[in-house]
Scaffold this motif. Structure first.
Motif, PDB file in Angstrom:
ATOM      1  N   ASP A 213       0.831  -1.212   0.000  1.00  0.00           N
ATOM      2  CA  ASP A 213       0.000   0.000   0.000  1.00  0.00           C
ATOM      3  C   ASP A 213       0.868   1.266   0.000  1.00  0.00           C
ATOM      4  N   TYR A 214       1.903   1.276   0.839  1.00  0.00           N
ATOM      5  CA  TYR A 214       2.775   2.462   0.894  1.00  0.00           C
ATOM      6  C   TYR A 214       3.552   2.625  -0.399  1.00  0.00           C
ATOM      7  N   ALA A 215       3.956   1.503  -0.978  1.00  0.00           N
ATOM      8  CA  ALA A 215       4.676   1.597  -2.261  1.00  0.00           C
ATOM      9  C   ALA A 215       3.779   2.248  -3.316  1.00  0.00           C
ATOM     10  N   LYS A 216       2.513   1.851  -3.318  1.00  0.00           N
ATOM     11  CA  LYS A 216       1.559   2.403  -4.280  1.00  0.00           C
ATOM     12  C   LYS A 216       1.390   3.905  -4.085  1.00  0.00           C
ATOM     13  N   SER A 217       1.472   4.346  -2.814  1.00  0.00           N
ATOM     14  CA  SER A 217       1.276   5.775  -2.545  1.00  0.00           C
ATOM     15  C   SER A 217       2.569   6.572  -2.707  1.00  0.00           C
ATOM     16  N   GLY A 218       3.636   5.918  -3.140  1.00  0.00           N
ATOM     17  CA  GLY A 218       4.863   6.647  -3.481  1.00  0.00           C
ATOM     18  C   GLY A 218       5.935   6.653  -2.414  1.00  0.00           C
ATOM     19  N   ASP A 219       5.727   5.957  -1.299  1.00  0.00           N
ATOM     20  CA  ASP A 219       6.718   5.889  -0.225  1.00  0.00           C
ATOM     21  C   ASP A 219       8.031   5.307  -0.769  1.00  0.00           C
ATOM     22  N   ALA A 220       9.123   6.063  -0.593  1.00  0.00           N
ATOM     23  CA  ALA A 220      10.386   5.703  -1.262  1.00  0.00           C
ATOM     24  C   ALA A 220      10.920   4.341  -0.813  1.00  0.00           C
ATOM     25  N   ALA A 221      10.953   4.110   0.498  1.00  0.00           N
ATOM     26  CA  ALA A 221      11.501   2.836   0.975  1.00  0.00           C
ATOM     27  C   ALA A 221      10.585   1.666   0.593  1.00  0.00           C
ATOM     28  N   ALA A 222       9.281   1.888   0.723  1.00  0.00           N
ATOM     29  CA  ALA A 222       8.333   0.817   0.374  1.00  0.00           C
ATOM     30  C   ALA A 222       8.473   0.440  -1.096  1.00  0.00           C
ATOM     31  N   LYS A 223       8.676   1.456  -1.948  1.00  0.00           N
ATOM     32  CA  LYS A 223       8.880   1.169  -3.380  1.00  0.00           C
ATOM     33  C   LYS A 223      10.145   0.339  -3.586  1.00  0.00           C
ATOM     34  N   GLY A 224      11.180   0.677  -2.828  1.00  0.00           N
ATOM     35  CA  GLY A 224      12.427  -0.084  -2.925  1.00  0.00           C
ATOM     36  C   GLY A 224      12.250  -1.525  -2.463  1.00  0.00           C
ATOM     37  N   ILE A 225      11.487  -1.712  -1.389  1.00  0.00           N
ATOM     38  CA  ILE A 225      11.243  -3.076  -0.872  1.00  0.00           C
ATOM     39  C   ILE A 225      10.470  -3.894  -1.903  1.00  0.00           C
ATOM     40  N   VAL A 226       9.422  -3.284  -2.480  1.00  0.00           N
ATOM     41  CA  VAL A 226       8.621  -4.001  -3.481  1.00  0.00           C
ATOM     42  C   VAL A 226       9.480  -4.348  -4.700  1.00  0.00           C
ATOM     43  N   ALA A 227      10.402  -3.457  -5.057  1.00  0.00           N
ATOM     44  CA  ALA A 227      11.294  -3.744  -6.191  1.00  0.00           C
ATOM     45  C   ALA A 227      12.210  -4.931  -5.863  1.00  0.00           C
ATOM     46  N   GLU A 228      12.718  -4.975  -4.620  1.00  0.00           N
ATOM     47  CA  GLU A 228      13.578  -6.107  -4.206  1.00  0.00           C
ATOM     48  C   GLU A 228      12.789  -7.418  -4.235  1.00  0.00           C
ATOM     49  N   ILE A 229      11.568  -7.370  -3.739  1.00  0.00           N
ATOM     50  CA  ILE A 229      10.712  -8.573  -3.760  1.00  0.00           C
ATOM     51  C   ILE A 229      10.481  -9.008  -5.210  1.00  0.00           C
ATOM     52  N   GLY A 230      10.229  -8.052  -6.067  1.00  0.00           N
ATOM     53  CA  GLY A 230       9.978  -8.350  -7.480  1.00  0.00           C
ATOM     54  C   GLY A 230      11.169  -8.997  -8.152  1.00  0.00           C
ATOM     55  N   ARG A 231      12.369  -8.490  -7.846  1.00  0.00           N
ATOM     56  CA  ARG A 231      13.596  -9.065  -8.429  1.00  0.00           C
ATOM     57  C   ARG A 231      13.736 -10.517  -7.989  1.00  0.00           C
ATOM     58  N   ILE A 232      13.504 -10.771  -6.714  1.00  0.00           N
ATOM     59  CA  ILE A 232      13.632 -12.138  -6.184  1.00  0.00           C
ATOM     60  C   ILE A 232      12.558 -13.054  -6.777  1.00  0.00           C
ATOM     61  N   ASN A 233      11.340 -12.558  -6.893  1.00  0.00           N
ATOM     62  CA  ASN A 233      10.267 -13.379  -7.474  1.00  0.00           C
ATOM     63  C   ASN A 233      10.575 -13.756  -8.923  1.00  0.00           C
ATOM     64  N   ALA A 234      11.132 -12.811  -9.664  1.00  0.00           N
ATOM     65  CA  ALA A 234      11.476 -13.119 -11.056  1.00  0.00           C
ATOM     66  C   ALA A 234      12.535 -14.220 -11.101  1.00  0.00           C
ATOM     67  N   LEU A 235      13.517 -14.165 -10.189  1.00  0.00           N
ATOM     68  CA  LEU A 235      14.529 -15.235 -10.120  1.00  0.00           C
ATOM     69  C   LEU A 235      13.870 -16.569  -9.794  1.00  0.00           C
ATOM     70  N   GLY A 236      12.949 -16.551  -8.835  1.00  0.00           N
ATOM     71  CA  GLY A 236      12.279 -17.789  -8.426  1.00  0.00           C
ATOM     72  C   GLY A 236      11.457 -18.391  -9.553  1.00  0.00           C
ATOM     73  N   VAL A 237      10.703 -17.548 -10.233  1.00  0.00           N
ATOM     74  CA  VAL A 237       9.875 -18.051 -11.344  1.00  0.00           C
ATOM     75  C   VAL A 237      10.772 -18.531 -12.482  1.00  0.00           C
ATOM     76  N   ALA A 238      11.892 -17.840 -12.694  1.00  0.00           N
ATOM     77  CA  ALA A 238      12.852 -18.297 -13.721  1.00  0.00           C
ATOM     78  C   ALA A 238      13.350 -19.702 -13.376  1.00  0.00           C
ATOM     79  N   ASN A 239      13.605 -19.954 -12.094  1.00  0.00           N
ATOM     80  CA  ASN A 239      14.036 -21.303 -11.684  1.00  0.00           C
ATOM     81  C   ASN A 239      12.951 -22.336 -11.984  1.00  0.00           C
ATOM     82  N   ILE A 240      11.694 -21.953 -11.789  1.00  0.00           N
ATOM     83  CA  ILE A 240      10.587 -22.867 -12.115  1.00  0.00           C
ATOM     84  C   ILE A 240      10.572 -23.182 -13.615  1.00  0.00           C
ATOM     85  N   VAL A 241      10.801 -22.151 -14.422  1.00  0.00           N
ATOM     86  CA  VAL A 241      10.822 -22.353 -15.884  1.00  0.00           C
ATOM     87  C   VAL A 241      11.924 -23.344 -16.253  1.00  0.00           C
ATOM     88  N   GLU A 242      13.077 -23.221 -15.625  1.00  0.00           N
ATOM     89  CA  GLU A 242      14.197 -24.105 -15.959  1.00  0.00           C
ATOM     90  C   GLU A 242      14.025 -25.500 -15.358  1.00  0.00           C
TER      91      GLU A 242
END
Ligand SMILES: [Zn+2]
Length: 302
Positions: A213-242
């Motif tokens: 919610d805070y990331a959506k409202s523009g909170d700088a740290a929350a946006k950074g946290i969501v970006a970190e989660i997103g990077r990790i999720n992409a790695l995880g899903v990539a592992n599933i693909v492989e």
């Protein structure tokens, strides 16, 4: 068989539905907080309200012995060695099937959701925990103890100081699940994003919802946290693909369903960059939070 009762024991929410075999429809009859101290009693209270059913399907999180019908350990539920199938069969005298919730979900997807034409499917859930159900060439992949769904406890960052609920470090679930996100967020706020302005710094407890919610409202740290989660999720899903080379990956669970673009965006844009296998179709499950209920009764349908 006229009807079956489907039970989805979530880590926070208990759901139940009546499945009409002829109509292939699942009608929700109960949704409420899971009563951790008396799960079988809670299920019985729901089932007692219904007549004319010929089987019960139960989906549960955690480590199971599906053959013996026992929930071995569901840490987030505080359950150990619960002989749930015997208890329910003794009470109702109908066949009862136990399956892991992610496994049930991928079966639900195969027969009733996005996977009707697919023989190679992975269903990935971002909920209190993180798990995936796998169908390979129309065979459910279970493993020696039926726990092949535990992808959340794969190490995705070997040098991480973030501790998973299981006690180990750097597991995917520690960064991206409903239980993991608050711990990961706190860690990032104390380290990488210490200097970033954020309302999260002053909060005593942080939930996954707060972070998104805070990331959506523009909170700088929350946006950074969501970006970190997103990077990790992409790695995880990539592992599933492989690992499984699926045709289709469907994604569900409350964290994903409630934050679709924040969760799906990085997966859709980054997975291809990490993989060599031909990309599968990746989508949010069209069955939403019913996907597990659909799959839990599949064993009863033959
Ligand atoms: Zn873990």
């Amino acid at each position: 068989m006229p009807n079956a009762i489907s039970i989805d024991i979530g880590e926070n929410t208990m759901k139940a539905a009546v499945f009409g075999v002829k109509s292939e429809t699942c009608k929700t009859v109960y949704k409420g907080p899971v009563q951790r101290r008396d799960i079988v009693g809670q299920i019985s209270g729901i089932v007692d309200q219904h007549k004319g059913f010929d089987g019960i399907g139960v989906a549960a999180p955690g480590l199971l012995d599906a053959n013996r019908g026992v929930i071995i350990r569901a840490r987030n539920l505080g359950v150990e060695n619960l002989k749930i199938v015997d208890m329910l069969e003794d009470r109702y005298n109908v066949p009862v099937f136990l399956s892991n919730d992610a496994v049930a979900s991928v079966v639900g997807e195969r027969f009733f959701g996005a996977g009707k034409k697919s023989k190679n499917i992975v269903y990935l859930t971002f909920s209190a925990g993180l798990e995936c159900g796998i169908i390979e060439n129309d065979r459910v992949l279970l493993g020696k103890d039926g726990n092949a769904h535990e992808i959340g406890h794969c190490t995705i960052d070997a040098s991480s100081e973030v501790r998973c609920g299981c006690g180990k470090y750097g597991h995917w679930e520690a960064f991206s699940s409903g239980n993991g996100i608050p711990v990961f967020a706190r860690y990032l706020l104390d380290t990488k994003f210490k200097g970033r302005k954020s309302k999260l710094h002053g909060m005593k407890t942080i939930t996954a919802k707060d972070v998104f919610d805070y990331a959506k409202s523009g909170d700088a740290a929350a946006k950074g946290i969501v970006a970190e989660i997103g990077r990790i999720n992409a790695l995880g899903v990539a592992n599933i693909v492989e690992l499984y080379d699926p045709e289709l990956i469907t994604i569900g669970g409350a964290v994903a369903l409630n934050n679709r673009s924040a969760v799906m965006g990085p997966i859709m844009s980054r997975v291809k960059g990490y993989t060599i296998n031909r990309m599968p179709k990746i989508t949010i499950t069209p069955l939403g939070d019913m996907v597990t209920l659909y799959g839990a009764v599949a064993d009863l349908l033959g």
